[in-house]
Write a protein that holds these residues in place. Sequence first.
Motif, PDB file in Angstrom:
ATOM      1  N   ILE A 206      -9.000  -6.537  -8.444  1.00  0.00           N
ATOM      2  CA  ILE A 206      -8.475  -7.261  -7.293  1.00  0.00           C
ATOM      3  C   ILE A 206      -7.020  -6.873  -7.048  1.00  0.00           C
ATOM      4  O   ILE A 206      -6.605  -6.596  -5.932  1.00  0.00           O
ATOM      5  CB  ILE A 206      -8.577  -8.782  -7.528  1.00  0.00           C
TER       6      ILE A 206
ATOM      7  N   LYS B  53     -15.453  -2.739  -8.435  1.00  0.00           N
ATOM      8  CA  LYS B  53     -15.554  -2.761  -6.991  1.00  0.00           C
ATOM      9  C   LYS B  53     -15.830  -1.412  -6.379  1.00  0.00           C
ATOM     10  O   LYS B  53     -15.266  -0.419  -6.743  1.00  0.00           O
ATOM     11  CB  LYS B  53     -14.269  -3.322  -6.414  1.00  0.00           C
TER      12      LYS B  53
ATOM     13  N   GLU C  42     -12.876  -9.726   2.105  1.00  0.00           N
ATOM     14  CA  GLU C  42     -11.987  -9.906   0.958  1.00  0.00           C
ATOM     15  C   GLU C  42     -10.708  -9.124   1.177  1.00  0.00           C
ATOM     16  O   GLU C  42      -9.629  -9.553   0.805  1.00  0.00           O
ATOM     17  CB  GLU C  42     -12.670  -9.455  -0.333  1.00  0.00           C
ATOM     18  N   SER C  43     -10.846  -8.029   1.794  1.00  0.00           N
ATOM     19  CA  SER C  43      -9.650  -7.235   2.063  1.00  0.00           C
ATOM     20  C   SER C  43      -8.754  -8.004   3.014  1.00  0.00           C
ATOM     21  O   SER C  43      -7.532  -7.991   2.894  1.00  0.00           O
ATOM     22  CB  SER C  43     -10.042  -5.893   2.676  1.00  0.00           C
TER      23      SER C  43
ATOM     24  N   TYR D 280      -8.281 -17.307  -8.122  1.00  0.00           N
ATOM     25  CA  TYR D 280      -8.541 -16.359  -7.035  1.00  0.00           C
ATOM     26  C   TYR D 280      -9.837 -16.635  -6.282  1.00  0.00           C
ATOM     27  O   TYR D 280      -9.849 -16.730  -5.066  1.00  0.00           O
ATOM     28  CB  TYR D 280      -8.574 -14.935  -7.583  1.00  0.00           C
ATOM     29  N   ASN D 281     -10.885 -16.776  -7.021  1.00  0.00           N
ATOM     30  CA  ASN D 281     -12.153 -17.006  -6.341  1.00  0.00           C
ATOM     31  C   ASN D 281     -12.171 -18.295  -5.545  1.00  0.00           C
ATOM     32  O   ASN D 281     -12.730 -18.362  -4.462  1.00  0.00           O
ATOM     33  CB  ASN D 281     -13.300 -16.999  -7.350  1.00  0.00           C
TER      34      ASN D 281
ATOM     35  N   LEU E 167     -10.257 -17.752  -2.441  1.00  0.00           N
ATOM     36  CA  LEU E 167     -10.999 -16.891  -1.526  1.00  0.00           C
ATOM     37  C   LEU E 167     -12.098 -17.677  -0.832  1.00  0.00           C
ATOM     38  O   LEU E 167     -12.257 -17.626   0.380  1.00  0.00           O
ATOM     39  CB  LEU E 167     -11.609 -15.722  -2.299  1.00  0.00           C
TER      40      LEU E 167
ATOM     41  N   THR F  63     -17.779 -11.574   0.482  1.00  0.00           N
ATOM     42  CA  THR F  63     -17.513 -10.752  -0.637  1.00  0.00           C
ATOM     43  C   THR F  63     -17.313 -11.588  -1.837  1.00  0.00           C
ATOM     44  O   THR F  63     -16.434 -12.374  -1.946  1.00  0.00           O
ATOM     45  CB  THR F  63     -16.210 -10.024  -0.472  1.00  0.00           C
ATOM     46  N   MET F  64     -18.138 -11.394  -2.704  1.00  0.00           N
ATOM     47  CA  MET F  64     -17.993 -12.130  -3.915  1.00  0.00           C
ATOM     48  C   MET F  64     -18.563 -11.220  -4.928  1.00  0.00           C
ATOM     49  O   MET F  64     -19.604 -11.400  -5.424  1.00  0.00           O
ATOM     50  CB  MET F  64     -18.858 -13.335  -3.792  1.00  0.00           C
TER      51      MET F  64
ATOM     52  N   SER G  32     -16.717 -10.272 -10.208  1.00  0.00           N
ATOM     53  CA  SER G  32     -15.639 -11.123 -10.663  1.00  0.00           C
ATOM     54  C   SER G  32     -16.028 -11.778 -11.963  1.00  0.00           C
ATOM     55  O   SER G  32     -17.154 -11.747 -12.385  1.00  0.00           O
ATOM     56  CB  SER G  32     -15.359 -12.207  -9.662  1.00  0.00           C
TER      57      SER G  32
ATOM     58  N   ASP H 290     -19.737 -17.168   1.509  1.00  0.00           N
ATOM     59  CA  ASP H 290     -19.717 -16.318   2.696  1.00  0.00           C
ATOM     60  C   ASP H 290     -20.643 -16.844   3.774  1.00  0.00           C
ATOM     61  O   ASP H 290     -20.492 -16.566   4.928  1.00  0.00           O
ATOM     62  CB  ASP H 290     -20.132 -14.898   2.325  1.00  0.00           C
TER      63      ASP H 290
ATOM     64  N   ASN I  16     -20.483  -7.072  -0.213  1.00  0.00           N
ATOM     65  CA  ASN I  16     -19.086  -6.846   0.131  1.00  0.00           C
ATOM     66  C   ASN I  16     -18.874  -6.436   1.560  1.00  0.00           C
ATOM     67  O   ASN I  16     -19.707  -6.520   2.386  1.00  0.00           O
ATOM     68  CB  ASN I  16     -18.503  -5.744  -0.732  1.00  0.00           C
TER      69      ASN I  16
END
Length: 376
Positions: free
Chosen positions: A115, A130, A140-141, A161-162, A165, A187-188, A191, A305, A344
């Motif tokens: 990440i 990734k 995610e970007s 982080y998750n 996100l 996007t998951m 992780s 998502d 993703n």
Amino acid sequence: MDYSCIDDSTSTTSESLSFSTPSANKTTTTEKLPPPPPPPPQAMRLYRMGSGGSSVVLDLDNGVETESRKLPSSKFKGVVPQPNGRWGAQIYEKHQRVWLGTFNEEEEAAASYDIAARRFRGRDAVTNFKSPAIDGTDAESAFLDAHSKAEIVDMLRKHTYNDELQQSMRKFLDGNGNGKCFGSGTTMTHSEGNGGVLRAREVLFEKAVTPSDVGKLNRLVIPKQHAEKHFPLPALTTVTAMNPSPTKGVLINLEDRTGKVWRFRYSYWNSSQSYVLTKGWSRFVKEKNLRAGDVVCFERSTGPDRQLYIDWKVRSGTEQQTPVQTVVRLFGVNIFNVSSAKPNDVAVECGGKKRSREVDLFALGRSKKQAIINAL
DNA sequence: CGGTGTGTTGAA
DNA sequence: TCAACACACCGG
């Protein structure tokens, strides 16, 4: 605390980053590569530290091997072992290390590194898991670009982080196509190995296609009740100041099981007061050989998502039951799902006008928080 | 005191 | 840029 300001505040100030400092620079006017002025060798006592070697160190002095001290090196990039058996993640930037935190699982640390690598080095960064990212416009970007490096690092260190996100994505979805174009996403990937929600889906509703759905009208009517419940078309249905082009609907991308991405236009027809999938639908019907009576099933990822899928079954059973799955991203906003079979990469498109992929996203992120780094 | 994360170094 | 390694320092 810590190197909080990795890039944000233009300053670099504190002391965190600046290493080479002006004087260090030499000649070359351009941004050229920074001369590798090795760190001031203030040799103190000399151990043998460093990459001394991965082999066991035998200390014959005591006639005993001190191999017990040896820590197991990680097979992942950016991951270093900790004395207590845990794993640390770190990434380097500008000749200095940025600590990403410690983790119980090696993979978790590796994922964190990934990440960070993405955020620090862009989509082409070398990572552990990734994928190189097909399009560069995945959600995610967008999320990463919407946050400073320091913020991302902080999340990683705090192991949030998750959550961040997901929250970001959720917020975005709830907010209906209004504002922002990014800052949300899906996007998951993998992780950490703790709570990675996998791509489970829930069925939203099904519809047996009618003759007209597979006929010349080139459109699929989505039952109003279901459309309004699951696929709200925010400002699109009403001509408001918010929505410049209400009749255009939104573009949605669907991915079938084979990885093929289908793009449909989803809109509301005032004339018939119905919600429909238009552009692109006929192609789907043709390729999948859909016939009246067949059932189209819309599903949605239970993950953050909220990715949507569309599956279909042949009427009763006869024939091949090739379930085709399509993926729809968000409805309030136009989205592109470029991935093949991966969850993703998702591109977000602002109501009506699409962004021009990665370049744009990066530009946004950069302009904001990465300026400094780029400058250095 | 257990751990974390930094200081530091040799090797890509 | 990286990882290995030792240990200063920090929170409990």
